[in-house]
Design an enzyme around this catalytic site. Structure first.
Site, PDB file in Angstrom:
ATOM      1  N   ARG A  91     -13.913   0.916  13.126  1.00  0.00           N
ATOM      2  CA  ARG A  91     -14.152  -0.460  12.620  1.00  0.00           C
ATOM      3  C   ARG A  91     -13.725  -0.634  11.167  1.00  0.00           C
ATOM      4  NH1 ARG A  91     -19.186  -0.525  15.629  1.00  0.00           N
ATOM      5  NH2 ARG A  91     -18.726  -1.470  17.652  1.00  0.00           N
ATOM      6  N   LYS A 146      -1.831  -8.510   5.706  1.00  0.00           N
ATOM      7  CA  LYS A 146      -1.497  -8.807   7.104  1.00  0.00           C
ATOM      8  C   LYS A 146      -1.068  -7.506   7.767  1.00  0.00           C
ATOM      9  CE  LYS A 146      -0.076 -13.641   7.114  1.00  0.00           C
ATOM     10  NZ  LYS A 146       1.057 -14.568   7.301  1.00  0.00           N
ATOM     11  N   GLU A 169      13.829 -11.633   1.180  1.00  0.00           N
ATOM     12  CA  GLU A 169      12.431 -12.008   0.891  1.00  0.00           C
ATOM     13  C   GLU A 169      12.246 -12.290  -0.601  1.00  0.00           C
ATOM     14  OE1 GLU A 169      10.005 -12.525   3.049  1.00  0.00           O
ATOM     15  OE2 GLU A 169      10.373 -11.327   4.844  1.00  0.00           O
ATOM     16  N   LYS A 171       3.139 -13.528  -4.693  1.00  0.00           N
ATOM     17  CA  LYS A 171       2.414 -13.319  -3.438  1.00  0.00           C
ATOM     18  C   LYS A 171       0.926 -13.125  -3.710  1.00  0.00           C
ATOM     19  CE  LYS A 171       2.232 -11.413   1.025  1.00  0.00           C
ATOM     20  NZ  LYS A 171       2.921 -10.822   2.145  1.00  0.00           N
ATOM     21  N   GLU A 227      -4.509 -17.648   5.383  1.00  0.00           N
ATOM     22  CA  GLU A 227      -3.494 -18.646   5.749  1.00  0.00           C
ATOM     23  C   GLU A 227      -4.083 -19.908   6.372  1.00  0.00           C
ATOM     24  OE1 GLU A 227       0.230 -16.871   7.025  1.00  0.00           O
ATOM     25  OE2 GLU A 227       0.645 -18.665   8.194  1.00  0.00           O
ATOM     26  N   ARG A 249      -0.794 -20.246   2.056  1.00  0.00           N
ATOM     27  CA  ARG A 249      -0.120 -18.979   2.394  1.00  0.00           C
ATOM     28  C   ARG A 249       1.062 -19.202   3.348  1.00  0.00           C
ATOM     29  NH1 ARG A 249      -2.581 -12.920   3.305  1.00  0.00           N
ATOM     30  NH2 ARG A 249      -0.563 -11.975   3.761  1.00  0.00           N
ATOM     31  N   ASN A 297       6.077 -18.266   4.592  1.00  0.00           N
ATOM     32  CA  ASN A 297       6.896 -18.245   5.811  1.00  0.00           C
ATOM     33  C   ASN A 297       8.122 -19.142   5.692  1.00  0.00           C
ATOM     34  OD1 ASN A 297       5.189 -16.471   7.187  1.00  0.00           O
ATOM     35  ND2 ASN A 297       3.792 -18.133   7.672  1.00  0.00           N
ATOM     36  N   HIS A 321      11.022 -18.652   8.005  1.00  0.00           N
ATOM     37  CA  HIS A 321      10.590 -17.771   9.094  1.00  0.00           C
ATOM     38  C   HIS A 321      10.576 -18.452  10.467  1.00  0.00           C
ATOM     39  CE1 HIS A 321       9.618 -15.106   5.834  1.00  0.00           C
ATOM     40  NE2 HIS A 321       9.138 -14.184   6.643  1.00  0.00           N
ATOM     41  N   HIS A 348      12.359 -16.347  13.156  1.00  0.00           N
ATOM     42  CA  HIS A 348      11.717 -15.767  14.344  1.00  0.00           C
ATOM     43  C   HIS A 348      12.486 -16.132  15.611  1.00  0.00           C
ATOM     44  CE1 HIS A 348       7.638 -15.186  12.103  1.00  0.00           C
ATOM     45  NE2 HIS A 348       8.511 -14.246  11.831  1.00  0.00           N
ATOM     46  N   HIS A 372      15.140  -8.359   9.959  1.00  0.00           N
ATOM     47  CA  HIS A 372      14.195  -9.438   9.639  1.00  0.00           C
ATOM     48  C   HIS A 372      14.561 -10.152   8.331  1.00  0.00           C
ATOM     49  CE1 HIS A 372      10.537 -11.725   9.253  1.00  0.00           C
ATOM     50  NE2 HIS A 372      10.327 -11.193   8.060  1.00  0.00           N
TER      51      HIS A 372
HETATM   52  N1  GLY Z   1       4.719 -12.307   5.065  1.00  0.00           N
HETATM   53  C1  GLY Z   1       3.954 -13.492   4.983  1.00  0.00           C
HETATM   54  C2  GLY Z   1       2.550 -13.294   4.534  1.00  0.00           C
HETATM   55  O1  GLY Z   1       2.173 -12.195   4.172  1.00  0.00           O
HETATM   56  O2  GLY Z   1       1.776 -14.211   4.568  1.00  0.00           O
END
Ligand code: GLY
Length: 377
Positions: free
Chosen positions: A129, A151, A193, A235, A245, A249, A253, A256, A260, A274
């Site tokens: 956990r 993430k 990025e 960031k 998010e 946040r 993207n 993206h 995607h 990517h």
């Molecule tokens: N790569 C996008 C984020 O971390 O929110």
């Protein structure tokens, strides 16, 4: 001109209540890893998850650093590539951590690019956990994006990153010296990025990249250090304001939604990395913004000119092999995590450095941007 000496390491703090951590950015941090991890350890024991390419270049340095400090380290070496971010390797990693008797008080070290960071981070999030973990990102993409912000996750047959957890690392060590061993294509993909940060929220940073991007790609340590630091600062700021998010946040993207769909269309293969998809996606997002009258036509032209000058994939036409038609690509966008109540959300821009989130995008305009881009092939 390549500057031989690196600036002193810098620190960016991700100041989340109860889960604050530092991102250290500098040259030679790998050799110093033990001293940076030491304060986090409850016993002298770490579990390293990495992949074969990183292991071949850098594992010995990390193991020696731990050994000299008397820290016992065991290592799981996984295959490289996006295919590793799946249920099979997740199960392998979780079972391995348990078989190594890694306890809640121990540290898991995610030592690699985005795939290893996401996979090892997810295993750390759920085994017992939750075990603390440290990111040692070895690619530019991971140093500026995936290792920061918590993430974690894996891909499933339904799409990318659809199973995962928010689990913040306890420390990030971004050793810019490691970027020297990256193939140029991977370095430039990561640069996609970096450009994203300028485009989404810092026009002055984009100006700086236009001037300094070539030196960064050529190996200038001062330029690399500044670009990684500025990206991480941006960031960290966004993650501190919107960790899970709920709003802002999503700006991270930018590019993206298109990316995607293009990644799905190319089977997540070597045809499109990517970060390459992010770069092409950013150019498309600016083109869409210009067509909707949100920004001037000069903005997408400037974005594309910079990507081209860097020798990067810029347009859909740069992607080798067959692709679906515009309707097919739009359908692939429907699987994006940004779909809310069945409506696609886009990150668009009112200018360079001025991105925002919207659902108010006519399908016909998206289709026309895609159709025109496909017609250039
Ligand atoms: N790569 C996008 C984020 O971390 O929110």
């Amino acid at each position: 001109m390549t500057i031989a000496t690196a600036p002193a390491p810098e620190t960016v703090r991700v100041d989340l209540p109860g889960r604050a951590y530092d991102i250290l950015i500098g040259n030679g941090l790998l050799e110093q890893a033990a001293s940076h991890l030491q304060p986090l350890l409850r016993r002298k024991r770490v579990a390293i998850v990495t992949e074969t390419r990183v292991a071949a270049h850098h594992l010995q340095t990390l193991l020696e650093a731990f050994s000299v400090a008397g820290i016992a380290a065991s290592t799981l070496i996984l295959p490289p590539g996006e295919g590793t971010k799946d249920w099979v390797h997740f199960t392998e990693t979780a079972d391995w951590l348990l078989s190594e008797k890694i306890e809640r008080g121990d540290i898991v070290v995610a030592f690699g690019g985005g795939v290893i960071g996401d996979l090892a981070g997810f295993a750390a999030a759920v085994v017992r956990r939750g075990i603390r973990f440290v990111q040692i990102p070895t690619t530019l993409l991971a140093q500026v994006d995936s290792s920061v912000g918590g993430k974690t996750g894996i891909n499933t047959a339904m799409g990318k990153n659809l199973v995962g957890a928010f689990h913040q690392p306890s420390l990030v060590l971004a050793d810019i010296g490691l970027l020297d061993s990256l193939p140029r294509r991977d370095l430039l993909a990561g640069y996609g990025e970096v450009v994203k940060y300028g485009l989404l929220g810092d026009a002055a940073f984009f100006d700086w990249l236009e001037q300094n991007g070539p030196a960064l790609a050529a190996g200038d340590l001062a330029a690399r250090s500044y670009a990684v630091r500025r990206s991480c600062e941006m960031k960290a700021g966004i993650v501190m304001r919107d960790e899970t998010e709920q709003g802002e946040r999503a700006l991270l993207n930018l590019g993206h939604t298109f990316c995607h769909a293009l990644e799905a269309a190319t089977g997540y293969s070597h045809r499109l990395l990517h970060g390459e998809g992010v770069a092409v996606g950013c150019a498309l997002a600016f083109e869409l913004s210009a067509r909707l009258g949100l920004c001037s036509q000069e903005d997408p032209s400037r974005v594309r000119a910079h990507l081209r000058a860097m020798g990067m994939k810029t347009d859909i036409a740069d992607i080798p092999g067959d692709l679906p038609d515009a309707n097919g690509l739009l359908r692939l966008m429907g699987q994006d995590k940004k779909v809310v109540d069945g409506t696609l959300r886009f990150i668009l821009a009112r200018g360079i450095g001025e991105a925002f989130v919207t659902s108010d995008v006519p399908k016909e305009t998206v289709l026309s941007v895609l159709a025109d881009a496909l017609a250039e092939r």
